[in-house]
Design a protein around this motif. Structure first.
Motif, PDB file in Angstrom:
ATOM      1  N   GLY A 126      -8.368  17.405 -12.435  1.00 34.31           N
ATOM      2  CA  GLY A 126      -8.263  17.935 -13.801  1.00 34.31           C
ATOM      3  C   GLY A 126      -9.527  17.737 -14.605  1.00 34.31           C
ATOM      4  N   GLY A 127     -10.272  16.676 -14.294  1.00 34.03           N
ATOM      5  CA  GLY A 127     -11.494  16.380 -15.028  1.00 34.03           C
ATOM      6  C   GLY A 127     -12.727  17.061 -14.465  1.00 34.03           C
ATOM      7  N   GLY A 128     -12.553  17.799 -13.367  1.00 32.53           N
ATOM      8  CA  GLY A 128     -13.663  18.557 -12.802  1.00 32.53           C
ATOM      9  C   GLY A 128     -14.660  17.745 -11.983  1.00 32.53           C
ATOM     10  N   PHE A 129     -14.293  16.514 -11.626  1.00 27.11           N
ATOM     11  CA  PHE A 129     -15.195  15.702 -10.798  1.00 27.11           C
ATOM     12  C   PHE A 129     -15.182  16.153  -9.339  1.00 27.11           C
ATOM     13  N   ALA A 130     -14.010  16.605  -8.867  1.00 25.75           N
ATOM     14  CA  ALA A 130     -13.832  16.935  -7.449  1.00 25.75           C
ATOM     15  C   ALA A 130     -12.671  17.899  -7.301  1.00 25.75           C
ATOM     16  N   ARG A 131     -12.619  18.538  -6.138  1.00 27.73           N
ATOM     17  CA  ARG A 131     -11.425  19.304  -5.770  1.00 27.73           C
ATOM     18  C   ARG A 131     -10.579  18.394  -4.894  1.00 27.73           C
ATOM     19  N   VAL A 132      -9.350  18.160  -5.300  1.00 29.26           N
ATOM     20  CA  VAL A 132      -8.453  17.301  -4.529  1.00 29.26           C
ATOM     21  C   VAL A 132      -7.729  18.172  -3.512  1.00 29.26           C
ATOM     22  N   VAL A 133      -7.874  17.796  -2.249  1.00 32.18           N
ATOM     23  CA  VAL A 133      -7.384  18.619  -1.135  1.00 32.18           C
ATOM     24  C   VAL A 133      -6.661  17.731  -0.127  1.00 32.18           C
ATOM     25  N   THR A 134      -6.070  18.373   0.886  1.00 35.10           N
ATOM     26  CA  THR A 134      -5.376  17.628   1.936  1.00 35.10           C
ATOM     27  C   THR A 134      -6.168  17.685   3.246  1.00 35.10           C
ATOM     28  N   THR A 135      -5.848  16.764   4.127  1.00 33.07           N
ATOM     29  CA  THR A 135      -6.486  16.727   5.447  1.00 33.07           C
ATOM     30  C   THR A 135      -6.296  18.051   6.177  1.00 33.07           C
TER      31      THR A 135
ATOM     32  N   ASN B  58     -20.888  13.840 -10.790  1.00 32.93           N
ATOM     33  CA  ASN B  58     -21.906  13.687 -11.846  1.00 32.93           C
ATOM     34  C   ASN B  58     -23.299  14.026 -11.341  1.00 32.93           C
ATOM     35  N   LEU B  59     -23.555  13.739 -10.069  1.00 30.35           N
ATOM     36  CA  LEU B  59     -24.878  14.001  -9.485  1.00 30.35           C
ATOM     37  C   LEU B  59     -25.032  15.457  -9.027  1.00 30.35           C
ATOM     38  N   GLY B  60     -23.987  16.253  -9.192  1.00 35.81           N
ATOM     39  CA  GLY B  60     -24.090  17.678  -8.896  1.00 35.81           C
ATOM     40  C   GLY B  60     -23.613  18.109  -7.523  1.00 35.81           C
ATOM     41  N   TYR B  61     -22.990  17.190  -6.778  1.00 38.71           N
ATOM     42  CA  TYR B  61     -22.462  17.576  -5.465  1.00 38.71           C
ATOM     43  C   TYR B  61     -21.141  18.318  -5.623  1.00 38.71           C
ATOM     44  N   ASP B  62     -20.863  19.190  -4.676  1.00 37.28           N
ATOM     45  CA  ASP B  62     -19.546  19.821  -4.551  1.00 37.28           C
ATOM     46  C   ASP B  62     -18.700  18.795  -3.794  1.00 37.28           C
ATOM     47  N   VAL B  63     -17.763  18.142  -4.498  1.00 31.30           N
ATOM     48  CA  VAL B  63     -17.018  17.024  -3.935  1.00 31.30           C
ATOM     49  C   VAL B  63     -15.594  17.455  -3.585  1.00 31.30           C
ATOM     50  N   LEU B  64     -15.221  17.212  -2.338  1.00 29.50           N
ATOM     51  CA  LEU B  64     -13.837  17.358  -1.892  1.00 29.50           C
ATOM     52  C   LEU B  64     -13.270  15.952  -1.770  1.00 29.50           C
ATOM     53  N   PHE B  65     -12.157  15.697  -2.431  1.00 27.28           N
ATOM     54  CA  PHE B  65     -11.501  14.386  -2.352  1.00 27.28           C
ATOM     55  C   PHE B  65     -10.250  14.586  -1.507  1.00 27.28           C
ATOM     56  N   VAL B  66     -10.262  14.050  -0.295  1.00 25.89           N
ATOM     57  CA  VAL B  66      -9.166  14.304   0.654  1.00 25.89           C
ATOM     58  C   VAL B  66      -8.060  13.267   0.385  1.00 25.89           C
ATOM     59  N   TYR B  67      -7.150  13.659  -0.475  1.00 22.59           N
ATOM     60  CA  TYR B  67      -6.153  12.753  -1.052  1.00 22.59           C
ATOM     61  C   TYR B  67      -5.351  11.990  -0.001  1.00 22.59           C
ATOM     62  N   ASP B  68      -4.853  12.684   1.016  1.00 23.84           N
ATOM     63  CA  ASP B  68      -3.987  12.014   1.993  1.00 23.84           C
ATOM     64  C   ASP B  68      -4.777  11.285   3.084  1.00 23.84           C
TER      65      ASP B  68
ATOM     66  N   ARG C 281       0.835  -1.205   0.000  1.00 24.36           N
ATOM     67  CA  ARG C 281       0.000   0.000   0.000  1.00 24.36           C
ATOM     68  C   ARG C 281       0.870   1.255   0.000  1.00 24.36           C
ATOM     69  N   ASN C 282       0.232   2.369  -0.251  1.00 22.23           N
ATOM     70  CA  ASN C 282       0.895   3.666  -0.122  1.00 22.23           C
ATOM     71  C   ASN C 282       0.326   4.401   1.092  1.00 22.23           C
ATOM     72  N   ASN C 283       0.795   5.580   1.330  1.00 25.84           N
ATOM     73  CA  ASN C 283       0.272   6.525   2.315  1.00 25.84           C
ATOM     74  C   ASN C 283      -0.017   5.919   3.690  1.00 25.84           C
ATOM     75  N   PRO C 284       1.047   5.581   4.435  1.00 27.28           N
ATOM     76  CA  PRO C 284       0.847   4.994   5.766  1.00 27.28           C
ATOM     77  C   PRO C 284       0.149   5.921   6.759  1.00 27.28           C
TER      78      PRO C 284
ATOM     79  N   VAL D 270     -13.265  10.213   1.754  1.00 28.57           N
ATOM     80  CA  VAL D 270     -12.029   9.638   2.288  1.00 28.57           C
ATOM     81  C   VAL D 270     -12.175   8.117   2.251  1.00 28.57           C
ATOM     82  N   GLY D 271     -11.069   7.392   2.402  1.00 27.28           N
ATOM     83  CA  GLY D 271     -11.178   5.945   2.554  1.00 27.28           C
ATOM     84  C   GLY D 271     -10.319   5.134   1.615  1.00 27.28           C
ATOM     85  N   ILE D 272     -10.759   3.907   1.370  1.00 19.95           N
ATOM     86  CA  ILE D 272      -9.987   2.888   0.673  1.00 19.95           C
ATOM     87  C   ILE D 272     -10.852   2.302  -0.455  1.00 19.95           C
ATOM     88  N   GLN D 273     -10.328   2.029  -1.580  1.00 22.20           N
ATOM     89  CA  GLN D 273      -9.045   2.360  -2.142  1.00 22.20           C
ATOM     90  C   GLN D 273      -9.155   3.663  -2.926  1.00 22.20           C
TER      91      GLN D 273
END
Length: 195
Positions: free
Chosen positions: A178-187, A138-148, A27-30, A121-124
């Motif tokens: 880049g595809g506009g699905f979510a904003r990728v952010v940090t914890t 796609n459903l119109g939510y403002d999505v934050l993807f918490v990368y770490d 895995r990555n990101n311990p 957040v979560g796996i994988q």
């Protein structure tokens, strides 16, 4: 970054079966588990809703299938369930990648509560977390993807291609952002904004 007062934290598949590295590989990101725990704590402390998603695998060899110890949430997640109050918590069970195709209906629950922003957040990273984020977008939510606050494992693909966990995670981040699905952010960014 603005975090809505009713933004939902969607905690995807943080289950004991993902500790079986003989099955999954490297895995990555311990630090992901610590980040997930801090985000759940912050969400519950602020009264924001938390959605706990569990993958009930139909794969005959999967450590995530119902009835196996690996189907259970990791201990730190299980210990936090129920701390946010009944109105501010949802358990979704699914057998496919997207939490939006689980039971109960996540989209209906979010819309019924007037929620338009989710933090995933979560796996994988590149599987169920990414699919949930894409569908949310796609459903119109403002999505934050918490990368770490996600992690994944290396994977074999077609043509003899193999990509390691970190490469797959970065590809997910680039595609989502880049595809506009979510904003990728940090914890750290999310905790600062949610405080």
């Amino acid at each position: 970054m603005d975090i809505a007062e009713n933004a939902a934290l969607v905690v995807v598949d943080v289950q004991q079966g993902f500790e079986d590295l003989d099955f999954w590989g490297t895995r990555n990101n311990p630090g992901a588990d610590e980040n997930i725990a801090s985000l759940i704590d912050a969400w519950q402390a602020s009264g924001r809703p938390v959605v706990f998603v569990r993958h009930d695998s139909v794969g005959p060899r999967s450590p995530l299938r119902p009835g196996q110890p690996g189907n259970a949430f990791k201990q730190y997640v299980e210990a936090r369930r129920g701390k946010g109050g009944a109105e501010a918590e949802l358990l979704v069970a699914k057998s496919v990648n997207s939490a939006f195709y689980g039971s109960p209906d996540l989209d209906a629950w979010l819309k019924g509560a007037g929620i338009s922003q989710i933090a995933v957040v979560g796996i994988q990273t590149n599987m169920c977390a990414e699919t949930t984020a894409r569908m949310g977008g796609n459903l119109g939510y403002d999505v934050l993807f918490v990368y770490d606050a996600t992690y994944t494992f290396g994977l074999e693909g077609p043509f003899g291609w193999r990509r390691e966990a970190e490469e797959l995670a970065q590809a997910t981040a680039v595609t989502l952002h880049g595809g506009g699905f979510a904003r990728v952010v940090t914890t750290g960014e999310v905790l600062d904004a949610a405080g």
